[in-house]
Every structure is written in C-alpha cells, then in structure tokens.
Write a protein that holds these residues in place. Structure first.
Motif, PDB file in Angstrom:
ATOM      1  N   ASP A  54      19.733  19.259   0.492  1.00 56.21           N
ATOM      2  CA  ASP A  54      20.036  18.458   1.776  1.00 56.21           C
ATOM      3  C   ASP A  54      19.195  17.054   1.854  1.00 56.21           C
ATOM      4  OD1 ASP A  54      21.883  20.407   2.637  1.00 56.21           O
ATOM      5  OD2 ASP A  54      20.287  21.756   3.410  1.00 56.21           O
ATOM      6  N   ILE A  55      17.949  17.362   1.386  1.00 56.07           N
ATOM      7  CA  ILE A  55      17.141  16.296   1.355  1.00 56.07           C
ATOM      8  C   ILE A  55      17.601  14.936   0.322  1.00 56.07           C
ATOM      9  CG2 ILE A  55      14.920  15.100   1.096  1.00 56.07           C
ATOM     10  CD1 ILE A  55      13.782  17.693   2.226  1.00 56.07           C
ATOM     11  N   ILE A  56      18.078  15.505  -0.755  1.00 55.48           N
ATOM     12  CA  ILE A  56      18.477  14.699  -1.671  1.00 55.48           C
ATOM     13  C   ILE A  56      19.839  13.826  -1.386  1.00 55.48           C
ATOM     14  CG2 ILE A  56      19.584  14.444  -4.169  1.00 55.48           C
ATOM     15  CD1 ILE A  56      17.653  16.752  -4.968  1.00 55.48           C
ATOM     16  N   LEU A  57      20.662  14.700  -0.490  1.00 54.46           N
ATOM     17  CA  LEU A  57      22.065  14.088  -0.085  1.00 54.46           C
ATOM     18  C   LEU A  57      21.520  12.996   0.999  1.00 54.46           C
ATOM     19  CD1 LEU A  57      24.960  14.128   0.142  1.00 54.46           C
ATOM     20  CD2 LEU A  57      24.827  15.785   1.983  1.00 54.46           C
ATOM     21  N   LYS A  58      20.607  13.053   1.783  1.00 53.42           N
ATOM     22  CA  LYS A  58      20.288  11.964   2.834  1.00 53.42           C
ATOM     23  C   LYS A  58      19.818  10.721   2.043  1.00 53.42           C
ATOM     24  CE  LYS A  58      19.087  15.382   6.242  1.00 53.42           C
ATOM     25  NZ  LYS A  58      17.995  15.841   7.135  1.00 53.42           N
ATOM     26  N   LEU A  59      19.352  11.257   0.880  1.00 55.66           N
ATOM     27  CA  LEU A  59      18.723   9.817   0.222  1.00 55.66           C
ATOM     28  C   LEU A  59      19.644   9.275  -1.034  1.00 55.66           C
ATOM     29  CD1 LEU A  59      15.297  11.563  -0.328  1.00 55.66           C
ATOM     30  CD2 LEU A  59      15.709   9.637   0.976  1.00 55.66           C
ATOM     31  N   LYS A  90       0.684  -1.176  -0.162  1.00 50.76           N
ATOM     32  CA  LYS A  90      -0.125  -0.078   0.038  1.00 50.76           C
ATOM     33  C   LYS A  90       0.929   1.178  -0.024  1.00 50.76           C
ATOM     34  CE  LYS A  90      -4.080  -2.295   0.532  1.00 50.76           C
ATOM     35  NZ  LYS A  90      -4.578  -2.678  -0.567  1.00 50.76           N
ATOM     36  N   PRO A  91       0.487   2.368  -0.460  1.00 50.65           N
ATOM     37  CA  PRO A  91       1.195   3.457  -0.502  1.00 50.65           C
ATOM     38  C   PRO A  91       1.655   3.779   1.144  1.00 50.65           C
ATOM     39  CG  PRO A  91      -0.761   4.122  -1.772  1.00 50.65           C
ATOM     40  CD  PRO A  91      -0.870   2.665  -1.159  1.00 50.65           C
ATOM     41  N   ALA A  92       2.738   4.020   1.372  1.00 50.42           N
ATOM     42  CA  ALA A  92       3.480   4.155   2.709  1.00 50.42           C
ATOM     43  C   ALA A  92       3.017   5.315   3.437  1.00 50.42           C
ATOM     44  CB  ALA A  92       4.997   4.187   2.636  1.00 50.42           C
ATOM     45  N   LYS A  93       2.693   5.410   4.562  1.00 55.12           N
ATOM     46  CA  LYS A  93       2.350   6.229   5.362  1.00 55.12           C
ATOM     47  C   LYS A  93       3.756   6.965   5.882  1.00 55.12           C
ATOM     48  CE  LYS A  93      -2.232   4.540   7.116  1.00 55.12           C
ATOM     49  NZ  LYS A  93      -2.652   3.761   7.940  1.00 55.12           N
ATOM     50  N   VAL A  94       3.607   8.297   5.969  1.00 59.34           N
ATOM     51  CA  VAL A  94       4.819   9.159   6.420  1.00 59.34           C
ATOM     52  C   VAL A  94       5.368   8.759   7.814  1.00 59.34           C
ATOM     53  CG1 VAL A  94       5.809  11.023   6.669  1.00 59.34           C
ATOM     54  CG2 VAL A  94       4.505  11.005   4.911  1.00 59.34           C
ATOM     55  N   ASN A  95       6.362   8.058   8.103  1.00 61.19           N
ATOM     56  CA  ASN A  95       6.627   7.812   9.407  1.00 61.19           C
ATOM     57  C   ASN A  95       7.862   8.867   9.930  1.00 61.19           C
ATOM     58  OD1 ASN A  95       9.372   7.051   8.353  1.00 61.19           O
ATOM     59  ND2 ASN A  95       8.599   4.967   8.084  1.00 61.19           N
ATOM     60  N   GLN A  96       8.380   8.484  11.180  1.00 59.84           N
ATOM     61  CA  GLN A  96       9.351   9.583  11.929  1.00 59.84           C
ATOM     62  C   GLN A  96      10.553   9.428  11.029  1.00 59.84           C
ATOM     63  OE1 GLN A  96       8.342  11.621  14.143  1.00 59.84           O
ATOM     64  NE2 GLN A  96      10.338  12.637  13.485  1.00 59.84           N
ATOM     65  N   GLU A  97      11.169   8.222  10.632  1.00 65.12           N
ATOM     66  CA  GLU A  97      12.141   8.319   9.863  1.00 65.12           C
ATOM     67  C   GLU A  97      12.256   9.156   8.621  1.00 65.12           C
ATOM     68  OE1 GLU A  97      15.004   4.952   7.539  1.00 65.12           O
ATOM     69  OE2 GLU A  97      13.351   4.283   8.381  1.00 65.12           O
ATOM     70  N   MET A  98      11.006   9.054   7.851  1.00 64.64           N
ATOM     71  CA  MET A  98      10.921   9.940   6.621  1.00 64.64           C
ATOM     72  C   MET A  98      10.665  11.235   7.166  1.00 64.64           C
ATOM     73  SD  MET A  98       8.041   7.305   4.793  1.00 64.64           S
ATOM     74  CE  MET A  98       7.681   7.990   3.079  1.00 64.64           C
ATOM     75  N   LYS A  99      10.297  11.599   8.345  1.00 61.15           N
ATOM     76  CA  LYS A  99      10.222  13.283   8.665  1.00 61.15           C
ATOM     77  C   LYS A  99      11.533  13.656   8.827  1.00 61.15           C
ATOM     78  CE  LYS A  99       5.330  13.118  10.417  1.00 61.15           C
ATOM     79  NZ  LYS A  99       4.561  12.847  11.716  1.00 61.15           N
ATOM     80  N   ALA A 116       9.275  11.065  -5.601  1.00 56.75           N
ATOM     81  CA  ALA A 116       9.089   9.462  -5.323  1.00 56.75           C
ATOM     82  C   ALA A 116       7.785   9.004  -4.674  1.00 56.75           C
ATOM     83  CB  ALA A 116      10.247   9.278  -4.187  1.00 56.75           C
ATOM     84  N   PHE A 117       7.441   7.832  -4.964  1.00 56.98           N
ATOM     85  CA  PHE A 117       6.264   7.251  -4.534  1.00 56.98           C
ATOM     86  C   PHE A 117       6.607   6.072  -3.752  1.00 56.98           C
ATOM     87  CE2 PHE A 117       1.481   6.776  -5.307  1.00 56.98           C
ATOM     88  CZ  PHE A 117       1.049   6.552  -4.149  1.00 56.98           C
ATOM     89  N   ILE A 118       6.279   5.915  -2.682  1.00 51.56           N
ATOM     90  CA  ILE A 118       6.769   4.786  -1.825  1.00 51.56           C
ATOM     91  C   ILE A 118       5.810   3.861  -1.269  1.00 51.56           C
ATOM     92  CG2 ILE A 118       8.192   3.990   0.356  1.00 51.56           C
ATOM     93  CD1 ILE A 118       9.564   6.873   0.213  1.00 51.56           C
ATOM     94  N   TYR A 119       5.943   2.605  -1.387  1.00 52.65           N
ATOM     95  CA  TYR A 119       4.896   1.688  -1.140  1.00 52.65           C
ATOM     96  C   TYR A 119       5.339   0.797   0.050  1.00 52.65           C
ATOM     97  CZ  TYR A 119       2.033   2.265  -5.064  1.00 52.65           C
ATOM     98  OH  TYR A 119       1.110   3.027  -6.186  1.00 52.65           O
ATOM     99  N   SER A 120       4.659   0.273   1.170  1.00 55.38           N
ATOM    100  CA  SER A 120       5.208  -0.510   2.026  1.00 55.38           C
ATOM    101  C   SER A 120       4.100  -1.499   2.487  1.00 55.38           C
ATOM    102  CB  SER A 120       5.747   0.182   3.314  1.00 55.38           C
ATOM    103  OG  SER A 120       4.451   0.983   3.924  1.00 55.38           O
ATOM    104  N   ASN A 121       4.596  -2.429   3.319  1.00 59.47           N
ATOM    105  CA  ASN A 121       3.491  -3.291   3.901  1.00 59.47           C
ATOM    106  C   ASN A 121       3.690  -3.508   5.487  1.00 59.47           C
ATOM    107  OD1 ASN A 121       5.626  -5.400   4.403  1.00 59.47           O
ATOM    108  ND2 ASN A 121       4.621  -6.673   2.701  1.00 59.47           N
TER     109      ASN A 121
END
Length: 173
Positions: free
Chosen positions: A59-64, A35-44, A78-83
């Motif tokens: 700065d964000i691109i450098l982290k990724l 499913k589309p991933a919910k924004v979690n603390q790590e993403m924030k 980006a569009f991230i999915y997860s389970n």
C-alpha cells in the motif's frame, strides 16, 4: 611484524568491500544546500514515519510508485534530503524478487534530467535531485547527481541508460 601488517591489510580490505549497496550513511557525500528531510505530515499520510525508511508494504509502495509497476517491487528503501525552499533529492532503492521483475520495471522507466538509475544484483537505485539553485560557486542538481552516482558506482552498481519517453515529445512541422 609481517603478520600484523597482513592482518591489518586484510581487515582494511574487508571493510572497504563489505559496504552494502543499501548503505544510507552516504559516507563522505555531502549534498550542498540539502539536509536529511524531517518527516512531515505528507510523508506520515503515505506511511513514512522515519527517514531513511524501508518498507515492503504494498500500500505504501503503491502511493509512491506508478500503479502499473508498483506490484513488481519487493521492498523499497529511501533516504530523502530537502532544504527550506522546498527542493528535495536523495536515493530510492527498489529490491525485486527476480531479474524478470527488475527488467519489466526498467522497461517502464524513462530518462529524466533530475534523476539517474543504477543497478546492482536485484536492486535498482534511483538517485535524484530537484535542487535548482544556480549560483556561481554553489552546487547544482547535476553536482548532486554526480556525487550520488559516483558513491553507488564505488559500491559496485552500474549506471543504466534509460529510453527517452517519446510520448511527451511533440513534433512541430
């Protein structure tokens, strides 16, 4: 009547070919078990506040991305999915200012089994899936990759065959 049919045909043609490579709706693409991933603390913490996301913040691109090549990226989508089991997948699209930057980025990108790379214009599209479920009758990472790859090829992207990373291959004699 003939004019109406011609008009309908023209509008249909325009609709099909007006889809943008940055289309994250992924029309008719379902990644079974994801499913589309919910924004979690790590993403924030990285600076991602919504999914899908777009950034041109270096700065964000450098982290990724790798430090050595992150500066080449003009914009990242980006569009991230997860389970629930922690698997993830999705699409990341990198936009480059020019062909030289795109080619330099590609030279530093190696083949991996969990993703595929496609290109359209100055965009590099990386689809990935770490969905490791191997249950008979259920989709696998490979199925997800095939679906995502096909979706972007239908939008005009071309698959890129990357070089193998020889530095991680050890020879046994």
């Amino acid at each position: 009547m003939k004019k109406i049919l011609l008009l309908i045909s023209f509008i249909s043609f325009q609709t099909v070919f007006s889809q943008n490579i940055l289309e994250f709706d992924l029309k008719n693409v379902e990644l079974q078990g994801m499913k589309p991933a919910k924004v979690n603390q790590e993403m924030k913490n990285i600076g991602i506040v919504q999914n899908p996301f777009v950034t041109n913040n270096p700065d964000i691109i450098l982290k990724l991305e790798e430090k050595e090549i992150s500066y080449l990226i003009k914009k990242m989508y980006a569009f991230i999915y997860s389970n629930a089991k922690g698997s993830d997948g999705g699409v990341v699209i990198y936009e480059f200012a020019n062909k030289k930057d795109l080619d330099t980025f590609l030279e530093q990108t190696f083949e991996q089994s969990n993703y595929r790379v496609l290109i359209k214009d100055l965009y590099l599209i990386r689809v990935w899936s770490d969905y490791s479920l191997h249950v008979k009758g259920k989709e696998t990472s490979e199925d997800h990759l095939n679906k995502l790859e096909k979706y972007y090829i239908n939008l005009g992207a071309k698959k890129v065959i990357l070089k193998k990373n020889e530095s991680v291959i050890t020879k046994v004699e």
